[in-house]
Design an enzyme around this catalytic site. Structure first.
Site: not given
Ligand code: NCD
Length: 316
Positions: A104, A82, A54-55, A132
């Site tokens: 990310r 890294k 989703r992100t 986040h």
């Molecule tokens: C979160 C993440 O990846 O930090 N999910 C997200 O971004 N929607 C939460 C999670 O993974 O539990």
């Protein structure tokens, strides 16, 4: 604003600015053609070194709705580490003329490191257990807008918000505690002792180990995902027992106030932290969180890249 790396760096004023911009972006998203030329000719690159559905899609949708060019660089966690290889990657991609990186990574602090290696804007889409910030902003926006409040430094005042579950491994919990409390909410963390992070005594929160005691008294119930992939020690006896004490099941759901919102950042572990089908709950706003994520990420891209408001066609 040049980067969005943490809620702390953004500060209350920055949070309020993003919430206001998000309202305008939400108006853009209601149009038959939800697209504006605000970031035309700018390139936004997603650098995802950790799994995400989703992100990543949410950021790419947001960038496209602002007419930016988008590129995706997907790396499996194991193939790139890294250090030099990451630096090479970022320098190489930057040399092609990139306006912003959305990153990310499993290592906390990577967004700060990247900003030393490139002149592009850095947006943190999750660094290890640390931060986040766009999740916290979209959650704040969801609470605020669902309750009919408007952006201000006290727009969550008077609200009691429970964040339940695996706080220890959760960058969402860290970011959300900062954003919710900065805007005046009272936060209670509900978790077994083993799933609380070291130093939690210094956080501006209350702590409880009983969901049953807390659940009837909250305006927002924020369920965290049980982060099984991050648990190499056995911090809970077994998931069944965790679920019995900290899961949202049908019995517990009946204890919720009629007006209480139920939230989850996704992806959900059905049968673990989410036992009841959330679609059956009147206060369920989980899909609204996802929808709002696009507006909020449009606001963030627009803000860091200095888009011109005239190009959104929305009266501010
Ligand atoms: C979160 C993440 O990846 O930090 N999910 C997200 O971004 N929607 C939460 C999670 O993974 O539990």
């Amino acid at each position: 604003m040049k980067h969005l790396r943490s809620i702390e760096e953004l500060g209350v004023e920055g949070i309020v600015r993003i919430l206001s911009l998000s309202e305008h972006m939400a108006q853009v998203n209601q149009r038959p053609v939800p697209k504006v030329p605000a970031l035309i000719g700018r390139t936004v690159v997603s650098l995802f070194f950790e799994d995400s559905t989703r992100t990543r899609i949410s950021f790419e949708t947001a960038a496209k709705r602002l007419s930016a060019d988008t590129m995706t660089f997907s790396v499996s966690t194991s193939s790139v580490n890294k250090g030099e290889s990451l630096r090479d990657t970022v320098e190489t991609v930057s040399a092609m003329g990139v306006a912003a990186f959305v990153v990310r990574h499993k290592t906390s602090g990577i967004p700060w490191q990247l900003s030393e290696w490139t002149d592009a804007c850095i947006i943190n889409a999750g660094d290890g257990w640390h931060q986040h910030p766009t999740q916290a902003l979209l959650d704040t926006y969801t609470v605020m807008s669902t309750l009919g409040r408007t952006p201000s430094a006290t727009c969550l005042a008077g609200l009691r918000i429970a964040i339940v579950g695996d706080v220890r491994h959760s960058r969402v919990a860290r970011s959300n505690v900062q954003a919710f409390t900065a805007l005046g909410a009272q936060v209670v963390l509900v978790a077994p002792r083993t799933l609380l992070p070291p130093g939690v005594e210094d956080w501006p929160v209350e702590i409880s180990s009983s969901l049953d005691e807390v659940i009837g008294d909250v305006d927002v119930l924020y369920m965290l995902r049980m982060q099984r992939e991050r648990m190499n020690e056995s911090l809970v006896p077994h998931l069944g027992e965790y679920s019995q004490r900290f899961g949202l099941d049908e019995r517990r759901a009946t204890l919720l106030r009629d007006t209480a919102l139920v939230m989850h950042p996704g992806p959900m572990n059905r049968g673990v932290e989410m036992v009841v089908d959330p679609a059956t709950l009147p206060g369920n706003v989980i899909t609204r969180q996802v929808a709002n994520g696009v507006s909020v990420r449009m606001a963030v891209l627009f803000d860091v890249l200095g888009g011109s408001e005239a190009t959104t066609g929305v009266q501010t």
